[in-house]
Design a protein around this motif. Sequence first.
Motif, PDB file in Angstrom:
ATOM      1  N   ILE A 212      -2.095   9.276  -0.860  1.00 14.65           N
ATOM      2  CA  ILE A 212      -1.752   8.641   0.408  1.00 14.65           C
ATOM      3  C   ILE A 212      -2.057   9.579   1.580  1.00 14.65           C
ATOM      4  N   ASN A 213      -1.967   9.038   2.806  1.00 18.96           N
ATOM      5  CA  ASN A 213      -2.274   9.840   3.980  1.00 18.96           C
ATOM      6  C   ASN A 213      -1.288  10.988   4.139  1.00 18.96           C
TER       7      ASN A 213
ATOM      8  N   ARG B  84      -9.250  -1.140  -4.117  1.00 22.02           N
ATOM      9  CA  ARG B  84     -10.518  -1.759  -4.511  1.00 22.02           C
ATOM     10  C   ARG B  84     -11.689  -0.826  -4.218  1.00 22.02           C
TER      11      ARG B  84
ATOM     12  N   ARG C 273      -4.796   6.655   2.174  1.00 27.05           N
ATOM     13  CA  ARG C 273      -4.182   5.407   2.647  1.00 27.05           C
ATOM     14  C   ARG C 273      -3.107   5.040   1.650  1.00 27.05           C
ATOM     15  N   LEU C 274      -2.189   4.210   2.101  1.00 23.80           N
ATOM     16  CA  LEU C 274      -1.049   3.895   1.244  1.00 23.80           C
ATOM     17  C   LEU C 274      -1.494   3.157  -0.009  1.00 23.80           C
ATOM     18  N   HIS C 275      -0.767   3.429  -1.091  1.00 24.63           N
ATOM     19  CA  HIS C 275      -1.072   2.814  -2.375  1.00 24.63           C
ATOM     20  C   HIS C 275      -0.852   1.308  -2.352  1.00 24.63           C
ATOM     21  N   THR C 276      -0.160   0.815  -1.317  1.00 21.79           N
ATOM     22  CA  THR C 276       0.072  -0.621  -1.229  1.00 21.79           C
ATOM     23  C   THR C 276      -1.105  -1.309  -0.546  1.00 21.79           C
ATOM     24  N   ASN C 277      -2.070  -0.512  -0.122  1.00 22.68           N
ATOM     25  CA  ASN C 277      -3.229  -1.063   0.565  1.00 22.68           C
ATOM     26  C   ASN C 277      -4.286  -1.485  -0.461  1.00 22.68           C
ATOM     27  N   ASP C 278      -4.416  -2.783  -0.650  1.00 17.19           N
ATOM     28  CA  ASP C 278      -5.297  -3.283  -1.714  1.00 17.19           C
ATOM     29  C   ASP C 278      -6.752  -2.942  -1.477  1.00 17.19           C
TER      30      ASP C 278
ATOM     31  N   ASN D 189       9.394   7.701  -3.940  1.00 17.90           N
ATOM     32  CA  ASN D 189       8.227   6.827  -3.863  1.00 17.90           C
ATOM     33  C   ASN D 189       6.990   7.445  -4.515  1.00 17.90           C
TER      34      ASN D 189
ATOM     35  N   GLN E 138       0.950   3.396  -9.488  1.00 17.10           N
ATOM     36  CA  GLN E 138      -0.038   2.437  -9.011  1.00 17.10           C
ATOM     37  C   GLN E 138      -1.450   3.004  -9.024  1.00 17.10           C
TER      38      GLN E 138
ATOM     39  N   LEU F 105       6.692   8.553  -7.379  1.00 20.73           N
ATOM     40  CA  LEU F 105       6.566   8.012  -8.733  1.00 20.73           C
ATOM     41  C   LEU F 105       5.861   6.653  -8.701  1.00 20.73           C
ATOM     42  N   VAL F 106       6.234   5.850  -7.723  1.00 23.58           N
ATOM     43  CA  VAL F 106       5.598   4.540  -7.553  1.00 23.58           C
ATOM     44  C   VAL F 106       4.113   4.715  -7.252  1.00 23.58           C
ATOM     45  N   GLN F 107       3.815   5.682  -6.367  1.00 19.49           N
ATOM     46  CA  GLN F 107       2.409   5.950  -6.034  1.00 19.49           C
ATOM     47  C   GLN F 107       1.624   6.325  -7.287  1.00 19.49           C
TER      48      GLN F 107
END
Lengths: 284, 445
Positions: A92-93, A186, A177-182, A217, A224, A219-221
């Motif tokens: 992530i950033n 991709r 960039r955030l791991h929630t950024n699809d 968080n 993913q 761990l979540v990163q």
Amino acid sequence: MKSLIERLKSGLLKTRAGIEIEKFDPDLLEERLLAADFGLQATEQIIESIEKGRGRENWKETARQTIYDILKTVEKPIRYYKSPFIMMFVGINGGGKTTTIGKLAYQYNQAGKSVILAAADTYRAAATGQLEIWAKRSDAKIVKQPEGSDPASVAFDACSSAKAKGVDIVMIDTAGRLHTNDNLIRQLIKMKRVIKKIDQDAPHEIILVIDSTLGRNSLVQAEQFNNALGLTGIVLTKLDGSSKGGIVIDIAKELKIPVRYIGFGEKVEDLKPFDAREFSSALI
Amino acid sequence: MFSKLSDKLVETFKRLSKRGKLTKSEIHEATRQLRRILLDADVNYKVAKQFCKTVEQKAQAFLENPPLDPGKVFKNLVQNELTILLGTTALPINFSSKRSFTVILLAGLQGSGKTTTAAKIANLLRSRGRKPLLVACDTYRPAATQQLEILASKIDVPCFKEGDNPLRRAKNSLKFASSHGLDVIILDTAGRLSIDEQLMDELNKIKAETEPEESIFVADSMAGQQILSVADQFNKSIGLTGAILTKMDGDARGGAALSIREATSVPIKFIGTGESIEQIEEFHPDRISSRILGEGDLLSLAEKASSAIDAKEAKKTIKKLEKSSFGFDDFLKQLEMINKMGSFSGILKMIPGASKFASQISEEDYNKQLKTIKSMIQSMTPEERKNWKIIKGSRKRRIALGSGRKVEDVNRLLKQFKESMKIMGNMKKQRGIGGLGRMFSGKFN
């Protein structure tokens, strides 16, 4: 100069305001572990190991040993088995990817290896500029394209140029960039696929850079990024502050991703291979 | 992992409600559950401990005066206490009444997002009629100045970088601003560790030299336990007036907000909610408190929804549901609307009770399924789309053939369609969309 353990410990002592626990006190130990960003589950497991075992008198040793047993499983340095050895750095950033790459490039250069850096973070303003300065410092070549170009093509260029010129190591700096950024995920999957055109085994390393000042968080990163890309390693950064990065315990337990390096300062030598014994001693 | 925890809290609340009366041990158990959740949201352990103690104490009042719905009352208690701790809704920037300009100093750890935030604030203030100046006071990180310059030029705000060290740049920028008629000076300082005395001293000198109206601590919303002491040290050494939480567009629960408030008592002024320059918002304590508890962020969802969902379209759907004329075309429209709202799992996380589905459904799965569903619906005749009941054996075979799927897939689609109609019927009653996740629980391979 102080040793790494001393430096890591002094940070911890500052947060504890110098209080040393001698007698076994589960509440105090719990606080100490939680403060180091251990998860509650891991914390409870460690305390239980002391309460159940004969380790009460020597509780510090027991706790260290328990942590060591977990971390030992992820103490695996990078094995360079191929040339060019292609490494992708993701995360992530603000995690410290570019700085980590810069330090590593310098160390490889000192060890007599030739290095190409790929500025595949074409998103953040001046990301390429930052990597360029590191390339100069470590006498590495850099492959870049204008801001906004396709990151996968930057990575491809760097890898094919390395192959043509017989360069030892390629390090690819990707956009933070955030791991929630699809879109990011991709983009990274595409990059991985494109690199395979150069070498079917590549990228030989996909490394997640984790900021130790962050909490649960991470761990979540890791989960993913691992699901999407299949991580081969982790670098834990910013251990020079008061943060201890206890989250690696959870990552080691749940995801079993090797920890390759730890970063603990701004200087080029402030990046070392992960040592489970040293790390667990510094934690307690 | 977290949603399991928050579900446990919901269960605890429910259990409290079912019994209809409260005992001391039940309150204790609920508080213990609460502590786990706070810790998992990165609330500092000291803050969590104190918070739970307060809640447990206040909950004792329920023992003597048992409320009708103890679970709900307990939950409200927790939420209220959290909101109080988090402070009030955004206080605006304090502008100088004495000088011709206002100085805003941004400070924080490395990688917390100071440079991006500086540009966002400049952009926001400019849109409110101010004339900001961005000052690059980070002469340490390679290309930090360049980064700020690029951002500044994108939003057409001047960027100042005269001087070879941070203090000199800050000093010079004041003169520059006065002589150029600029009224807000935003100082973007280098990221530093709170235990680095030399750099903290430098920050102090910048502050003494520029006398900022606002000294703002910029922190990553994903920050861990140590942010409490870090914020405390920044506050002690430069005297903060506010804080900004960045990267709130991720899925971190932002317990750091609580720790920062506890350590500094300064208001949280803004949150950063995305990569682009206009994504900065005012801070709403009530929303963050639900997020910390894993309750979802319904208000933000509602905001997102209102921008993506066509109100007329929604009304039409409800009418159709009432007349049972809801068909596959409408179904498709609904799915596309959801798609327009952004990341599907992100949306699910904002919905109370649906967050548990978020981890089960990957974005790619969702998009793939949407495509599959679309292809099957597009293989239906207009008649079939309007009236799903006529879709029987041979029609199913034709749809399967047309979309390159199997008959089982068509069956599954029909089942999902029926289920979602049921859910939407419920939605109408409950005004929630918690059941949406179930629509995608059956997978097409």
